[in-house]
Design a protein around this motif. Sequence first.
Motif, short mmCIF file in Angstrom:
data_model
loop_
_atom_site.label_atom_id
_atom_site.label_comp_id
_atom_site.label_asym_id
_atom_site.label_seq_id
_atom_site.Cartn_x
_atom_site.Cartn_y
_atom_site.Cartn_z
N THR A 28 0.82 -1.22 0.00
CA THR A 28 0.00 0.00 0.00
C THR A 28 0.85 1.27 0.00
OG1 THR A 28 -0.03 0.00 2.40
CG2 THR A 28 -1.86 -1.12 1.30
N CYS A 29 2.12 1.13 -0.25
CA CYS A 29 3.04 2.26 -0.07
C CYS A 29 3.59 2.73 -1.42
CB CYS A 29 4.13 1.82 0.90
SG CYS A 29 5.74 2.49 0.66
N GLY A 30 3.36 4.01 -1.74
CA GLY A 30 3.83 4.57 -3.00
C GLY A 30 5.34 4.54 -3.14
N PRO A 31 6.09 5.01 -2.13
CA PRO A 31 7.55 4.96 -2.24
C PRO A 31 8.08 3.54 -2.44
CG PRO A 31 6.91 6.41 -0.45
CD PRO A 31 5.66 5.75 -0.92
N LYS A 33 6.58 1.21 -4.14
CA LYS A 33 6.39 0.89 -5.57
C LYS A 33 7.52 1.49 -6.39
CE LYS A 33 1.37 0.70 -5.26
NZ LYS A 33 0.12 1.45 -5.50
N MET A 34 7.90 2.71 -6.04
CA MET A 34 8.99 3.37 -6.76
C MET A 34 10.32 2.67 -6.49
SD MET A 34 9.55 5.91 -8.82
CE MET A 34 11.08 5.49 -9.63
N PHE A 37 11.27 -0.24 -8.66
CA PHE A 37 11.92 0.11 -9.93
C PHE A 37 13.39 0.48 -9.71
CE2 PHE A 37 7.44 0.82 -11.00
CZ PHE A 37 7.36 0.13 -12.21
N LYS A 69 10.39 -0.41 11.68
CA LYS A 69 9.21 0.33 12.16
C LYS A 69 8.37 0.93 11.01
CE LYS A 69 10.37 1.11 16.83
NZ LYS A 69 10.85 -0.26 16.96
N LEU A 89 12.45 6.00 0.66
CA LEU A 89 12.89 5.84 -0.73
C LEU A 89 14.24 6.51 -0.94
CD1 LEU A 89 12.27 5.16 -3.73
CD2 LEU A 89 11.10 7.39 -3.86
#
Lengths: 102, 630
Positions: A28-31, A33-34, A37, A69, A89
């Motif tokens: 559920t974490c955008g960073p 997902k980045m 890559f 954490k 990130l």
Amino acid sequence: MITEIKNLEEFKTLTESGKVLVEFYSKTCGPCKMLAFVLKDVDKTLDNPTIVVVDFDEYTDLKESYDVKGFPTMLMLKDGKEIERMQGLKQKRAIIEMIEKA
Amino acid sequence: MNYNLPKVQYLRIDHLVTQQNRKEKEFLSQFEQGDYTLESPLVVDNPYLINPLAAMVLFETKEEVSVTVTVKGKLDSTADISFSFGPSRKHIVPVLGLYATFENTVQIELSDGRNTTLMIQGGDLPVLTQQVEKIFTSPEYMADNLMFVSAAGKSLPGGYDHKGDCRWTLAENFVFDMKRAKNGNLLCGSYRYSRVPYHAVGICEITMAGKIVKEYRLPGNYHHDQWEMEDGNLLVLTQDFHRDTVEDQLALIDRETGDVLRMWDIRGLFPMNVGKSGSWSDHDWFHCNAVWYDKVTNSLSLSGRHQDIIINIDYETGALRWMLGDPEGWPQELVDKYFFTPVGTGDFDWQYEQHACLITPEGDVMCFDNGHWRAKKKENYWLNKNNFSRGVRYKIDTEKMTIEQVWQFGKERGQHFFSPYISNVEYYEDGHYMVHSGGIGYVDGSASELLLPAFLDPNDPSHVQKSITVELKDDVVMYEMHLPTQFYRAEKLSLYHGGDNLFLGDGKVLGTLDVTPEFDTVPEAEEVLEAPSEWNQIKIVEEEDRFTFHGRFSKGTLLMLCLENEKETHNYYISTTARPALAMCVGSFMAADDRQLSVNISKLGFSGVFKVKYILDEKKFNTGITITFP
């Protein structure tokens, strides 16, 4: 090579020796997902690094034993022992530097 | 296919300096072309667009005469605001301290005995300008001063008279510290938000009428505090966004050109991961929230909230001179060399997560001791409901390296004066101080434990935000003001001052922004022909020196802004993750819906015409907007 672990045994086998980068992530974490890559980019750049990916929400025992954490968190392990940690990130060059330094 | 409106909104806005310059030229031209006399002057409401409680009165007299302007008090003459201007034949008189939404009586008296009375309508207060809830003081004590406050939450800067009436406000949020420069103007953070969570592009010098004389932009932006040196140059707290830590640098700026003359780096003076406060993080390890120059010792004092420490460094060499704070958790060699040992028989408490350090003329150290966590080890942290904040004064002996607490105010008020963040103290003379507790927050009547007061919900009746400003003379409370939300600092000032109360001529934008850091890795994404969703509320706002990408995005989505043309691409990762902020000193820039994001891209670093696109998870959208980089 990037390996997403399927069980604790696999984690143990992959991390017990040598230099291993472990990433704790959440779906559920955008960073995160980045970072997936970025790690692919790191994998292409370096000569066969060992990168182990752990689902933060699924492997709570691992999360607790490494005192993770938040996500994403990257641990640099050497012969099974943590020698450095990065939270959040990061860019490719910072991760490569951590791996090369280990 | 037309990607443009209505799915993506585009706005081009001028810098406030440009707008104000234009407005000033207009009213000066009108004045030059007209025949304005004392009996029939030109009256310009809100001459600089952002202070609805100011006006400009312009007229000519045949002889050179002095002018006294008085804004009459609403109820009695104790609230009159008056000032006399030197002799002239052309009179351009700033009228300050109007009451909002009220027909003000303004008297103009000339030194030749003639006078006139004007009725000037004060503008409406901006919605976010706050009203005083409670005030205690006397007109004799406050004289012609107002209490100015700079916003920390959903509010705007304000200035309040001894009756609690708002007599000054700005419709834009000039953030963080507010200090009077030697020429009488205000020095404060710019209204232009730059980076998460509260960094402004730089600082501004503004007149009391609201005119920006200069905006000083900094590559590392501005946060928390600034200081005017004797030669007029400015010390400004900043950072380098190209490295992985923030709020740990100080810049000296040339007052005339805006050039950065010198930098100090706090990193490298001592370890970053020691003496941690409860709000410490590896990214914001020091959290420098105050700078003070002391001429006597030619040194700088810097407050580091996230190490519970005030440090003092030599101005010339940058070398560490002393460190003031609880020594627990610091390496012994540093404790032995730089820390103070408490002496005396009186009450003594160290300060924790402090703000606004200052050096008194006697060489003592004062600060606002927020007291957040009030311990170095987790197991010893205090609950906020049992905690206190205070103004504190320590006497230090830098030869013997001893410290003695010689005064405090606030501990006796317990949680009702507790601000885990922001706030300040002021020293007027020995025994005469201000203590401003600007970040108070209650949940169900007790100090908020889980949320910083900045994150309390103003629409939840169980949540209360408050700011209390107290002045004491020989421990007698001479002034107390309560405001209904958070205010970063308070500063007692008169509206008019001994400097030039009028500044005519073009305001300037100086210094430079940074080249916005790019992200090296670009995710795989399919470029799609469909237009961006209206739900995302994409808006692009272009200014002279940057553009801002606004939008609403679900938490946890992958988002990257891409600038593309035939020759090159530039990519900027945008986080959509809700992150609990450990320090939200100024929440004014936070959107009510935390899915709303704003990202600023500077026009520095490259040139050309670029299409604005963005990657949202696996798709790349074209906004249909192009931006020209000069």
